[in-house]
Design a protein around this motif. Structure first.
Motif, PDB file in Angstrom:
ATOM      1  N   MET A   1      30.498  37.130  48.610  1.00  0.00           N
ATOM      2  CA  MET A   1      31.873  36.379  47.734  1.00  0.00           C
ATOM      3  C   MET A   1      32.161  35.301  47.345  1.00  0.00           C
ATOM      4  N   LYS A   2      32.052  34.539  46.233  1.00  0.00           N
ATOM      5  CA  LYS A   2      32.332  33.711  46.026  1.00  0.00           C
ATOM      6  C   LYS A   2      32.735  33.556  44.776  1.00  0.00           C
ATOM      7  N   LEU A   3      34.149  32.340  44.792  1.00  0.00           N
ATOM      8  CA  LEU A   3      34.978  32.666  43.236  1.00  0.00           C
ATOM      9  C   LEU A   3      35.003  30.746  43.111  1.00  0.00           C
TER      10      LEU A   3
ATOM     11  N   ASP B   1      26.738  32.188  39.382  1.00  0.00           N
ATOM     12  CA  ASP B   1      26.049  30.920  40.648  1.00  0.00           C
ATOM     13  C   ASP B   1      27.664  32.606  41.962  1.00  0.00           C
ATOM     14  N   VAL B   2      28.749  32.757  41.003  1.00  0.00           N
ATOM     15  CA  VAL B   2      29.605  33.134  41.635  1.00  0.00           C
ATOM     16  C   VAL B   2      30.014  34.257  41.029  1.00  0.00           C
TER      17      VAL B   2
ATOM     18  N   TYR C   1      36.278  33.487  32.125  1.00  0.00           N
ATOM     19  CA  TYR C   1      37.477  33.085  32.933  1.00  0.00           C
ATOM     20  C   TYR C   1      38.275  34.344  32.617  1.00  0.00           C
ATOM     21  N   SER C   2      39.190  34.466  34.007  1.00  0.00           N
ATOM     22  CA  SER C   2      39.932  35.820  34.506  1.00  0.00           C
ATOM     23  C   SER C   2      41.040  34.632  34.462  1.00  0.00           C
ATOM     24  N   ILE C   3      42.146  34.628  33.751  1.00  0.00           N
ATOM     25  CA  ILE C   3      43.383  33.877  33.493  1.00  0.00           C
ATOM     26  C   ILE C   3      44.613  34.407  33.143  1.00  0.00           C
ATOM     27  N   VAL C   4      45.474  33.504  33.425  1.00  0.00           N
ATOM     28  CA  VAL C   4      46.923  33.823  33.844  1.00  0.00           C
ATOM     29  C   VAL C   4      47.862  32.720  33.190  1.00  0.00           C
TER      30      VAL C   4
ATOM     31  N   ILE D   1      35.602  26.149  44.747  1.00  0.00           N
ATOM     32  CA  ILE D   1      34.740  26.871  45.132  1.00  0.00           C
ATOM     33  C   ILE D   1      35.162  27.566  46.274  1.00  0.00           C
ATOM     34  N   VAL D   2      35.701  28.939  46.647  1.00  0.00           N
ATOM     35  CA  VAL D   2      35.814  29.906  47.702  1.00  0.00           C
ATOM     36  C   VAL D   2      35.155  30.882  48.147  1.00  0.00           C
ATOM     37  N   GLU D   3      34.174  30.911  48.830  1.00  0.00           N
ATOM     38  CA  GLU D   3      33.281  31.803  49.219  1.00  0.00           C
ATOM     39  C   GLU D   3      34.209  32.176  50.520  1.00  0.00           C
ATOM     40  N   LYS D   4      33.596  34.197  50.806  1.00  0.00           N
ATOM     41  CA  LYS D   4      33.960  34.533  52.421  1.00  0.00           C
ATOM     42  C   LYS D   4      32.451  35.204  52.582  1.00  0.00           C
ATOM     43  N   GLU D   5      32.320  35.434  53.220  1.00  0.00           N
ATOM     44  CA  GLU D   5      30.712  36.257  54.255  1.00  0.00           C
ATOM     45  C   GLU D   5      31.351  36.787  55.017  1.00  0.00           C
TER      46      GLU D   5
END
Length: 168
Positions: A1-3, A26-27, A48-51, A140-144
């Protein structure tokens, strides 16, 4: 996952378009944590997902989002409703209630990444008006598997390596 996580752009359409062009393929998700100061239908916010932040007045924005990406629960809020400038405690209660794996927020214009009881709390800083002597930033947050990597970048897309963190 990449955000991609950005916040507090305060009317800057150019940087939002630039980030989208650079990262959209890329994300897995592009997240804006509020205070865009744009209308929800503004083309700069496409993708974008936005609040809603305290400087946003379009009622089409929600105060919070709970998103699912590759089995991860992502909670997004601006932070002003949780008084995050004082403490993350109120927001952490909401995160527990939602069983969030990630909490992304803005409001203070101060970048921060902190793991609290297995949940990553991240403020990407401000892409327009940083505070605390910081540069204009996004994250940028990546989870593997069980490894989560947080990288911060300035508006020139240069990685600020001294600010990055890895959680495993």
């Amino acid at each position: 996952m990449k955000l991609l996580i950005v916040s507090d752009s305060h009317g800057d359409r150019v940087i939002l378009k630039e980030l989208r062009e650079k990262y959209q393929y890329d994300v897995d998700l592009m997240i804006h944590c509020g205070d865009s100061e744009l209308r929800a239908v503004d083309p700069a916010l496409k993708g974008y997902s936005i609040v809603k932040g305290n400087c946003d007045y379009d009622e089409k924005f929600s105060n919070e989002l709970l998103l699912g990406v590759k089995g991860n629960k992502i909670y997004v809020t601006h932070g002003h409703l949780f008084q995050i400038k004082s403490s993350l405690l109120k927001m952490s209660y909401r995160a527990k209630e939602l069983e969030a794996d990630f909490v992304f927020f803005g409001h203070s214009h101060l970048l921060k990444a902190e793991m609290i009881e297995g949940t990553l709390f991240l403020n990407p800083g401000s892409i327009l008006l940083p505070r605390g002597g910081n540069e204009k930033t996004y994250a940028i947050v990546e989870k593997e598997k069980l490894v989560c990597t947080v990288r911060f970048y300035n508006e020139k897309h240069e990685e600020l390596t001294e600010l990055g963190v890895v959680y495993s």
